[in-house]
Design a protein around this motif. Structure first.
Motif, PDB file in Angstrom:
ATOM      1  N   MET A   1      18.611 -31.571  51.364  1.00 53.35           N
ATOM      2  CA  MET A   1      18.070 -30.636  50.843  1.00 53.35           C
ATOM      3  C   MET A   1      18.675 -30.107  49.323  1.00 53.35           C
ATOM      4  O   MET A   1      19.852 -30.338  49.218  1.00 53.35           O
ATOM      5  N   ASP A   2      17.947 -29.437  48.633  1.00 53.92           N
ATOM      6  CA  ASP A   2      18.093 -29.221  47.206  1.00 53.92           C
ATOM      7  C   ASP A   2      18.007 -27.720  47.199  1.00 53.92           C
ATOM      8  O   ASP A   2      16.831 -26.932  47.078  1.00 53.92           O
ATOM      9  N   ILE A   3      19.253 -26.869  47.200  1.00 53.26           N
ATOM     10  CA  ILE A   3      19.210 -25.331  47.087  1.00 53.26           C
ATOM     11  C   ILE A   3      20.124 -24.997  46.254  1.00 53.26           C
ATOM     12  O   ILE A   3      21.153 -25.588  45.854  1.00 53.26           O
ATOM     13  N   THR A   4      19.612 -23.932  45.287  1.00 50.05           N
ATOM     14  CA  THR A   4      20.858 -23.361  44.328  1.00 50.05           C
ATOM     15  C   THR A   4      20.942 -21.934  44.484  1.00 50.05           C
ATOM     16  O   THR A   4      19.875 -21.188  45.249  1.00 50.05           O
ATOM     17  N   ILE A   5      21.886 -21.158  43.986  1.00 51.14           N
ATOM     18  CA  ILE A   5      21.813 -19.767  44.337  1.00 51.14           C
ATOM     19  C   ILE A   5      21.300 -19.123  42.780  1.00 51.14           C
ATOM     20  O   ILE A   5      21.538 -19.734  41.556  1.00 51.14           O
ATOM     21  N   HIS A   6      20.114 -18.644  43.050  1.00 48.03           N
ATOM     22  CA  HIS A   6      19.386 -18.168  41.721  1.00 48.03           C
ATOM     23  C   HIS A   6      19.745 -16.683  41.231  1.00 48.03           C
ATOM     24  O   HIS A   6      20.031 -16.401  40.060  1.00 48.03           O
ATOM     25  N   THR A   7      19.727 -15.744  42.270  1.00 46.20           N
ATOM     26  CA  THR A   7      20.044 -14.246  42.067  1.00 46.20           C
ATOM     27  C   THR A   7      20.997 -13.840  42.973  1.00 46.20           C
ATOM     28  O   THR A   7      20.333 -13.675  44.367  1.00 46.20           O
ATOM     29  N   THR A   8      21.579 -12.859  42.659  1.00 47.59           N
ATOM     30  CA  THR A   8      22.473 -12.212  43.606  1.00 47.59           C
ATOM     31  C   THR A   8      22.330 -10.831  43.112  1.00 47.59           C
ATOM     32  O   THR A   8      21.887 -10.369  41.996  1.00 47.59           O
ATOM     33  N   PHE A   9      22.581  -9.675  44.180  1.00 48.13           N
ATOM     34  CA  PHE A   9      22.200  -8.460  43.746  1.00 48.13           C
ATOM     35  C   PHE A   9      23.495  -7.495  43.618  1.00 48.13           C
ATOM     36  O   PHE A   9      24.476  -7.673  44.523  1.00 48.13           O
ATOM     37  N   LEU A  10      23.826  -6.687  42.780  1.00 44.43           N
ATOM     38  CA  LEU A  10      24.616  -5.576  42.727  1.00 44.43           C
ATOM     39  C   LEU A  10      23.821  -4.256  42.560  1.00 44.43           C
ATOM     40  O   LEU A  10      23.138  -4.287  41.661  1.00 44.43           O
ATOM     41  N   PRO A  11      24.255  -3.148  43.109  1.00 44.82           N
ATOM     42  CA  PRO A  11      24.094  -1.913  42.688  1.00 44.82           C
ATOM     43  C   PRO A  11      24.505  -1.210  41.664  1.00 44.82           C
ATOM     44  O   PRO A  11      25.590  -1.589  41.215  1.00 44.82           O
TER      45      PRO A  11
END
Length: 136
Positions: A1-11
């Motif tokens: 499996m090839d997976i990356t972290i693309h975007t994370t959220f902060l308010p």
């Protein structure tokens, strides 16, 4: 499996303050800024890393969120318990000095942790906890 972290959220609760902090204090690029007034979704990220971003979004913007839930989220943001992120740099002291000098609330000066990591912590304008580890 090839997976990356693309975007994370902060308010955020003040989009202009959020942009100034992430752009000016941390040196991130503003990649998009959509919406108007306080209802803005802003994407920022480190230069040279186009595949990794932070989405700064209005808290509890979903119309299905109740006023009580919005109040709880706002209180958690103010305490710094709602959102946080861990960053890394080979130049921890320089990053700490720049962010501190930009007026960020310092939570912890650069410290050697008992588990072998040297890091520091501060809060962004919305109260989110930002920890920065030193890459070795």
């Amino acid at each position: 499996m090839d997976i990356t972290i693309h975007t994370t959220f902060l308010p955020h609760d003040d989009p202009d303050a959020a942009v100034a902090f992430y752009r000016d204090a941390l040196g991130f690029e503003v990649r998009s800024d959509v919406g108007e007034g306080t209802m803005r979704w802003i994407t920022v990220g480190p230069p040279g890393q186009p595949g990794t971003s932070i989405l700064l979004a209005p808290p509890a913007a979903d119309p299905g969120v109740t006023e009580e839930e919005r109040r709880v989220v706002t209180e958690m943001m103010a305490k710094g318990t709602y959102g946080w992120i861990l960053l890394a740099t080979p130049g921890l002291d320089a990053v700490f000095a720049k962010v501190r000098d930009a007026g960020a609330e310092v939570v912890q000066e650069p410290t050697e942790q008992p588990y072998g990591i040297r890091d520091c912590a501060f809060r962004d304008p919305a109260g989110n906890l930002i920890r920065v580890q030193e890459l070795r």
